[in-house]
Design an enzyme around this catalytic site. Sequence first.
Site, PDB file in Angstrom:
ATOM      1  N   HIS A 158       0.857  -1.186   0.000  1.00 20.88           N
ATOM      2  CA  HIS A 158       0.000   0.000   0.000  1.00 20.88           C
ATOM      3  C   HIS A 158       0.893   1.236   0.000  1.00 20.88           C
ATOM      4  CE1 HIS A 158      -2.188   3.216   2.344  1.00 20.88           C
ATOM      5  NE2 HIS A 158      -3.052   2.988   1.374  1.00 20.88           N
ATOM      6  N   HIS A 204       1.859  11.005  -2.631  1.00 15.71           N
ATOM      7  CA  HIS A 204       0.927  10.355  -1.756  1.00 15.71           C
ATOM      8  C   HIS A 204      -0.339  10.430  -2.351  1.00 15.71           C
ATOM      9  CE1 HIS A 204      -0.772   8.614   1.717  1.00 15.71           C
ATOM     10  NE2 HIS A 204      -1.050   9.813   2.302  1.00 15.71           N
TER      11      HIS A 204
END
Length: 578
Positions: A158, A204
């Site tokens: 992730h 991000h």
Amino acid sequence: MESRGKKKSKIHRKKEKPRLKPKEMANGGGDSNIGSYNYRMFSFFNRKFKINEVKPPPDVNKAFSLFTDDSAHMDADQLRRFLVVHQKDVNTRVEEAEHIIEQVVSRRHPVIGTARNSLTLDDFFYFLFCDDLNGPIRTQVHHDMTAPLSHYYIYTGHNSYLTGNQLSSDCSEVPIIRALQNGVRVIELDLWPGSSRDEIYVLHGSSPFPVIITLEDHLTPELQAKAAELIAQTFGSMLHLSETDCLTEFPSPESLKYRIMISTKPPKGCLENRSKDSDEENSPKYANELERSESDEEDEEYKSVQAGVSEYKRLITIHAGMPKGGFMEALKVEANKVRRISISEQQLVKAAVSHGLQVVRFTKKNILRVYPKGTRVTSSNYDPTTGWMHGAQMVAFNIQGYGKHLWVMHGMFRANGGCGYVMKPEHLTRPSDQLFDPKTTFPVRKMLKVKIYMGDGWRLDFSHTHFDAYSPPDFYSKIYMAGVPADEAKRKTKVIEDDWVPVWDEVFTFPLTVPDLALLRIETWDYNLHEKDNFGGQTCLPIPELKTGIRSVPLHDKTGVKYRNVRLLMYFEFEETV
């Protein structure tokens, strides 16, 4: 050395960084030449502790005597019989036994070299403590790799590009490379528009089996076209492209070796066609030559972007996205289409309570990705077993973190040779009317007997004051069983005081109802009376891969990096139940 009934206070102890020592026990254990350590107390006097001689446990002596007929040496055929009968390595050939003897003799007796073709008791003990020769799990790919992708757990990262926490850590290719080298097969990238028109920011392989890149796409159509160009240039012929727009069944890992697959939500068809309003814009009141030229240029740019978006869509081989109607609508299994959906860990927990069997039915054919909740800003993780129980293939983890849940993840994907693909248990892929209901409590199918004899190697991998400035460490071990709720358990050994080579010689049993989903997790700690105990190593082993008999179990640091010398000597035995 003074005797004592209670652990001394370690309030004043001084920490030092680990320091590797000479290659005294690298790639093995059991050498008895140890020595002693001096510990300075309050600057007034020294305490001298002799490191105890490392002796074989009684079970090792007994096995050596039994398979050598009380001889002082074990030849290759006797070693082969020990491996076949005692260790249950039933396919061992005498040539493999000869290789083991050659390795042990060359390591322990380099002057002799390979001139000797048998093992002494100390050689035999050394062999048993070598995790590269006598490890606890299988190290080769051995699962059937020809089933559809939906039949496998896939090692999934992730935000794979982050170097630390989820908010302020840097983005880098380094954690992606490290993850791939450690067996991760699903890499997530977040794509965002850059500061200039044609920039795309990502913000991000140790295994031959396919790498799946999941994209969290925040791009405009123009940048989707740019992304298609970059993906094609970067991966070229390694990209797997589907021959059809929608797959009816996912291909197998075997058929996708050395390939890369892209998974994201496809763009909505082609770009919207220009409306009839554009004809009005080209009416006589706008129809000077300059405006026509500008319109022609815009049309060419529009067609170029449209072609780029179509190419972007063509690159997507695993279609993702949540359909209108919410999660229950997404769980509907379509006969002529497979897809991937993503849900958060909280959504999974809720679905497990109310729709567990539907989730299992969906994951039999389709792919479910579970991701950490957004509040895990420190890159912590969640319990992966709930996802695995329900057949979720992509339980996405913050690989850059550490902790017990990540250690369980490491353990699961040590299975099948560490290739990143682990075949799901048969009860999660059988016909729909026979599927496993995760809420069902099953009878005990196996009993696992675990014996922990001893540990060694800390004296070689750490300075003598790393655990305690005034005396040797006081080690104990915790043994956990992870898996379905009925199988979860915890055991703990006694504390062995002031000893770099702790000998516990304790036996524990674990009843298992679903052994296919069970993992044995082990931690070793140095006990402190007044402070937090000191970490001494950890590992996690998948039960279906566990080898029986006496085995060397290497330990790892908190991030999952294997220590050079630290390991435990353990015994494993399964008993089938009715």
